[in-house]
Design a protein around this motif. Sequence first.
Motif, mmCIF file in Angstrom:
data_model
loop_
_atom_site.group_PDB
_atom_site.id
_atom_site.type_symbol
_atom_site.label_atom_id
_atom_site.label_comp_id
_atom_site.label_asym_id
_atom_site.label_seq_id
_atom_site.Cartn_x
_atom_site.Cartn_y
_atom_site.Cartn_z
ATOM 1 N N ASP A 55 0.846 -1.195 0.000
ATOM 2 C CA ASP A 55 0.000 0.000 0.000
ATOM 3 C C ASP A 55 0.876 1.239 0.000
ATOM 4 O O ASP A 55 1.916 1.277 0.661
ATOM 5 C CB ASP A 55 -0.866 0.035 1.268
ATOM 6 C CG ASP A 55 -1.899 -1.081 1.260
ATOM 7 O OD1 ASP A 55 -2.221 -1.571 0.170
ATOM 8 O OD2 ASP A 55 -2.354 -1.468 2.359
ATOM 9 N N PHE A 56 0.445 2.251 -0.709
ATOM 10 C CA PHE A 56 1.090 3.565 -0.595
ATOM 11 C C PHE A 56 0.130 4.504 0.104
ATOM 12 O O PHE A 56 -1.031 4.588 -0.289
ATOM 13 C CB PHE A 56 1.418 4.135 -1.980
ATOM 14 C CG PHE A 56 2.529 3.434 -2.668
ATOM 15 C CD1 PHE A 56 3.830 3.517 -2.181
ATOM 16 C CD2 PHE A 56 2.299 2.677 -3.812
ATOM 17 C CE1 PHE A 56 4.870 2.868 -2.832
ATOM 18 C CE2 PHE A 56 3.337 2.034 -4.462
ATOM 19 C CZ PHE A 56 4.621 2.120 -3.972
ATOM 20 N N PRO A 57 0.616 5.197 1.148
ATOM 21 C CA PRO A 57 -0.265 6.168 1.792
ATOM 22 C C PRO A 57 -0.524 7.321 0.829
ATOM 23 O O PRO A 57 0.356 7.741 0.082
ATOM 24 C CB PRO A 57 0.529 6.629 3.008
ATOM 25 C CG PRO A 57 1.947 6.329 2.698
ATOM 26 C CD PRO A 57 1.952 5.178 1.727
ATOM 27 N N ASN A 82 0.002 0.039 -17.756
ATOM 28 C CA ASN A 82 0.652 1.024 -16.877
ATOM 29 C C ASN A 82 -0.076 1.097 -15.540
ATOM 30 O O ASN A 82 -1.291 1.054 -15.488
ATOM 31 C CB ASN A 82 0.592 2.416 -17.515
ATOM 32 C CG ASN A 82 1.677 2.574 -18.553
ATOM 33 O OD1 ASN A 82 2.750 2.001 -18.412
ATOM 34 N ND2 ASN A 82 1.390 3.343 -19.593
ATOM 35 N N GLY A 83 0.710 1.185 -14.482
ATOM 36 C CA GLY A 83 0.119 1.347 -13.153
ATOM 37 C C GLY A 83 -0.441 0.066 -12.577
ATOM 38 O O GLY A 83 -1.158 0.082 -11.587
ATOM 39 N N SER A 84 -0.077 -1.069 -13.164
ATOM 40 C CA SER A 84 -0.648 -2.315 -12.658
ATOM 41 C C SER A 84 0.169 -2.897 -11.503
ATOM 42 O O SER A 84 -0.221 -3.893 -10.917
ATOM 43 C CB SER A 84 -0.737 -3.329 -13.799
ATOM 44 O OG SER A 84 0.539 -3.498 -14.368
ATOM 45 N N GLY A 85 1.309 -2.276 -11.184
ATOM 46 C CA GLY A 85 2.070 -2.722 -10.015
ATOM 47 C C GLY A 85 3.312 -3.521 -10.344
ATOM 48 O O GLY A 85 3.926 -4.106 -9.455
ATOM 49 N N LYS A 86 3.740 -3.498 -11.595
ATOM 50 C CA LYS A 86 4.929 -4.257 -11.975
ATOM 51 C C LYS A 86 6.178 -3.694 -11.295
ATOM 52 O O LYS A 86 6.913 -4.403 -10.611
ATOM 53 C CB LYS A 86 5.130 -4.223 -13.504
ATOM 54 C CG LYS A 86 3.932 -4.706 -14.296
ATOM 55 C CD LYS A 86 4.188 -4.625 -15.785
ATOM 56 C CE LYS A 86 4.397 -3.214 -16.325
ATOM 57 N NZ LYS A 86 3.204 -2.375 -16.386
ATOM 58 N N SER A 87 6.395 -2.396 -11.499
ATOM 59 C CA SER A 87 7.601 -1.789 -10.918
ATOM 60 C C SER A 87 7.573 -1.885 -9.405
ATOM 61 O O SER A 87 8.608 -2.114 -8.768
ATOM 62 C CB SER A 87 7.696 -0.325 -11.334
ATOM 63 O OG SER A 87 7.766 -0.224 -12.726
ATOM 64 N N THR A 88 6.395 -1.707 -8.823
ATOM 65 C CA THR A 88 6.293 -1.792 -7.370
ATOM 66 C C THR A 88 6.725 -3.183 -6.894
ATOM 67 O O THR A 88 7.491 -3.311 -5.936
ATOM 68 C CB THR A 88 4.848 -1.496 -6.936
ATOM 69 O OG1 THR A 88 4.477 -0.230 -7.465
ATOM 70 C CG2 THR A 88 4.727 -1.481 -5.432
ATOM 71 N N THR A 89 6.248 -4.212 -7.580
ATOM 72 C CA THR A 89 6.631 -5.574 -7.205
ATOM 73 C C THR A 89 8.146 -5.747 -7.262
ATOM 74 O O THR A 89 8.770 -6.269 -6.331
ATOM 75 C CB THR A 89 5.972 -6.586 -8.174
ATOM 76 O OG1 THR A 89 4.572 -6.316 -8.205
ATOM 77 C CG2 THR A 89 6.226 -7.999 -7.734
HETATM 78 N N1 LIG Z 1 5.877 5.988 -4.405
HETATM 79 C C1 LIG Z 1 4.565 5.873 -4.723
HETATM 80 N N2 LIG Z 1 3.643 6.541 -4.001
HETATM 81 C C2 LIG Z 1 2.345 6.432 -4.285
HETATM 82 N N3 LIG Z 1 1.847 5.676 -5.273
HETATM 83 C C3 LIG Z 1 2.709 4.974 -6.041
HETATM 84 C C4 LIG Z 1 4.119 5.050 -5.797
HETATM 85 N N4 LIG Z 1 4.726 4.252 -6.708
HETATM 86 C C5 LIG Z 1 3.752 3.722 -7.475
HETATM 87 N N5 LIG Z 1 2.533 4.155 -7.080
HETATM 88 C C6 LIG Z 1 1.257 3.754 -7.639
HETATM 89 O O1 LIG Z 1 1.156 2.352 -7.595
HETATM 90 C C7 LIG Z 1 0.563 1.875 -8.756
HETATM 91 C C8 LIG Z 1 1.453 0.869 -9.424
HETATM 92 O O2 LIG Z 1 2.558 1.549 -9.960
HETATM 93 P P1 LIG Z 1 3.739 0.819 -10.727
HETATM 94 O O3 LIG Z 1 4.167 -0.345 -9.919
HETATM 95 O O4 LIG Z 1 4.757 1.821 -11.054
HETATM 96 O O5 LIG Z 1 3.024 0.331 -12.058
HETATM 97 P P2 LIG Z 1 3.654 -0.251 -13.376
HETATM 98 O O6 LIG Z 1 5.113 -0.387 -13.162
HETATM 99 O O7 LIG Z 1 2.952 -1.522 -13.544
HETATM 100 O O8 LIG Z 1 3.319 0.713 -14.460
HETATM 101 C C9 LIG Z 1 0.263 3.059 -9.641
HETATM 102 O O9 LIG Z 1 -1.087 3.414 -9.471
HETATM 103 C C10 LIG Z 1 1.140 4.132 -9.096
HETATM 104 O O10 LIG Z 1 0.536 5.396 -9.249
#
Ligand SMILES: Nc1ncnc2c1ncn2[C@@H]1O[C@H](COP(=O)(O)OP(=O)(O)O)[C@@H](O)[C@H]1O
Lengths: 279, 312, 258
Positions: B13-15, B45-52
């Motif tokens: 989760d991101f606050p 885009n924004g599906s959470g790949k980079s976050t993972t």
């Molecule tokens: N540091 C952050 N703070 C708040 N929200 C974030 C942050 N990083 C990513 N997000 C949100 O998390 C979601 C997933 O992002 P991301 O993992 O970058 O997607 P992807 O890489 O699949 O395009 C997006 O909605 C993005 O806006």
Amino acid sequence: MSKVVFSPARINIIAKNTFLEAVRQKFFGFLVIIALGIILSSQVFRDFNFGAPELKFIADFGFGAIVLFGSVLAIVATAQLFFSEIENKTAITILAKPIFRSEFIFGKFLGVSLLLLVFTGMMTVILSVLLFWRETAIMEGVDPEAFEAGRMVAYGDIFLYGIVQWLKFSILCGITMVVASFSNTNLYSVILSFVILLICHLQYLARDAWAQMEFLPVQLAVFMLSAVFPNFQLFNIGDQIALGESIPFELGARIIGYALIYIIVFNLLAVFSFRKREI
Amino acid sequence: MTSAISIEDLTKDFPLGFGHLKLRAVEDLSLEIADNQVFGLLGPNGSGKSTTIKVILGLLAPTRGTCGIFGTPSAEVSSRRDVGFLPEAPYFYRYLTGFELVRFFGRICQVEKSKLNDRVHEVIEWVGLKEAAHRRVGTYSKGMLQRIGLAQALVHDPRLVILDEPTAGVDPVGSAEISSLILKLKEQGKTIILCSHLLGQVEDICDRIAILNRGKLILEGELRDLVSKKDLRSVVVQDYREEYNDELAGWLQARESRLVSVEQPQYSLDRVFLEHVGRSELAREKLSERAEVAKQQDTASGKDNEEKKKSS
Amino acid sequence: MNWKALVVIFVVLFVVGLAVRPVEGPAWDELREREPSLRLADLEDALGQGVTVGLLGGFRAIVADLLWIRTNVIWEQQETAVIPATETMIRLVTTIDPRPVYFWLNGARMIAYDMSVWRVREAGDYGNIPDAAVRRYHDEQAETAIRLLERAREFHPDRPEILIEIANIYLRRMENEEKAAEYYRIAAEMEGAPPYAARIHAEILRRMGEYEQAYEWLKELYATLDPGNPAHQKQVVLGRIRELEDTLDVPLIQRFQP
Ligand SMILES: Nc1ncnc2c1ncn2[C@@H]1O[C@H](COP(=O)(O)OP(=O)(O)O)[C@@H](O)[C@H]1O
Ligand SMILES: [Mg+2]
């Protein structure tokens, strides 16, 4: 798989890279030139034929330039070199490597501190050369009586001054790192750090006056304030030196010890605060 | 054998500013990625790949769940020992040259000092940046940045390579070259995780894929199983005429097969672009650096281009 | 922002702040002792001067230096019209940075010796105006200068140069030998006083006709002098003693035995 252990070598690499990056930035050269300009501008005092007191004026200008531009450099360079890594995402690449965040922090600190040492050292040497040159000229020409007791400028003390200011700038670098480790914009880090610098300069008011406060809660608050922030007025020994008063060894040692303690504390706090920072 | 990456019930989760409002970027994700394959982590885009990926690399702390690399939890620095990472839209120290940059990361990864310079030259040559090695990174084009990013990710010869959108913003020629580099890495026995939203581009190279949408895993499996219809084949015929249809249907019926459809094959625009650019001398000149590197090194991409030229 | 982390940071800094007091305290006390403007007599001082000093920090000296240059530029016009401006500037410089004795001494000299001459000149110059008028101008300027130097004494109670400057102004501008002798005496008794201060005190006493007093003073002085130090002029002092003995008709056997 073997464990990755804490490595001074990695700190060293980060520090070197940080230093090189700083030196290659225009900002550093710009500050050096301005500071030099101010030190050299003290040459206008020659027109007034003040005699020996001209040396005091040169020292005042030199010390002032070192304090002002050193503080600006300490804050701006730290924000630039540390916070920008987070902001510009260069930190992502580094921190995805097998490296401890503490190594990253210490490396950044040492790099900036080295930069500050180069700046302060350069300014101190130039100031000393200028003073020596003018002292010799005045001694042999305008105002020989004033030098009956030999040279007036205590070059050792100017050197001590340089060291003390460098340590103070290093504390400031530590403070800025702590601020940057939890702030969200570069500007915010810089402004907040300057505010803290100001508080540290005024800390002595709280330090010496809390006991006189009448209302207990106020007294407690002022006391807290005086304990939380370091006393930067303690590093303000330039005026004394410019007035020709020498700094005794013990006083110098205490000031240096005080600075070292705070440098370590702020570095550890920066590690603490940065440890869980999401990059 | 432990899997290259294991993710268990990961939620991130991101606050969102003040209050308790939160954005759930990844939700209850469980994934095992086995060794020596190209794994595609796909999704819009924004599906959470980079976050993972960032959680895997310890750059972000998970809200819930665990993950590890080769059996070591991501929270430990040691887990990143055998990983190379190319971040999304990589930014590097602009004032360093490509060589200095890769060397810097090599030292951070504690590549042995006696082998360091050779190794740096080797990877830079391998990604096709030999000519530009002594130029400042600040002057690099987007494609070159991705290549130097790939070089720094490989400098310590990691077993696992994670690439986040390696072809984003890169033209098709560059993308094709990066794709062939990825296949070469697989040949070397490495595991590659490839994040991308360009589904078409990764199709050719992935062994296995997972698709994320709004932080949730919606599909995972072998690429071949997922995309190919095993009992169907298409036949490409030169100078086909519509009147053959009935006859062909009859011929097939006699052999207990069935004609499903007759279509004009659609080449992807990417492929058209590649063919024409490959032929055009003008374009070659513009891309001379790249083409020359490709020729000299006889990289997989170079061969690809040659083959395409011959076939056309 | 992570509030828990912030609280931890504050608590750590608080504890460290208390723990380093043994290192910092003595250094701070000593530094404050050397720096009058950091001594906070009461809270009002602290919030007035203290804040200014703190804010100007290392730049107070530069600000004062620049104002001093400005003072000199104004002073160079050498006419009565700039007297108020120059005096104000001198007061400003010494208020901003009272530490350099140089500012006090030179400011006082400008006021006592230069401004009095400008005023006499503009009124018709020496010889053309009545002596009483000259006297008045000299006295007024000398009094202003002495007031400035008396303030300087508050900041620098241990600097004999200031007392010698006051004594000189009494002697040369106000022709007040009594006061001049008194200030020379105070200066001579201070540590670090130049040896000539004591001799001049005796000389002024002699000029005033106070031979007995001058004689006793010199006899006492003589014992403290170092024959090896040329600045002490021990032989000259003995000569003065002999002259006074002649003047006072001291019988031979009662004469001073070095
Ligand atoms: N540091 C952050 N703070 C708040 N929200 C974030 C942050 N990083 C990513 N997000 C949100 O998390 C979601 C997933 O992002 P991301 O993992 O970058 O997607 P992807 O890489 O699949 O395009 C997006 O909605 C993005 O806006
Ligand atoms: Mg992404």
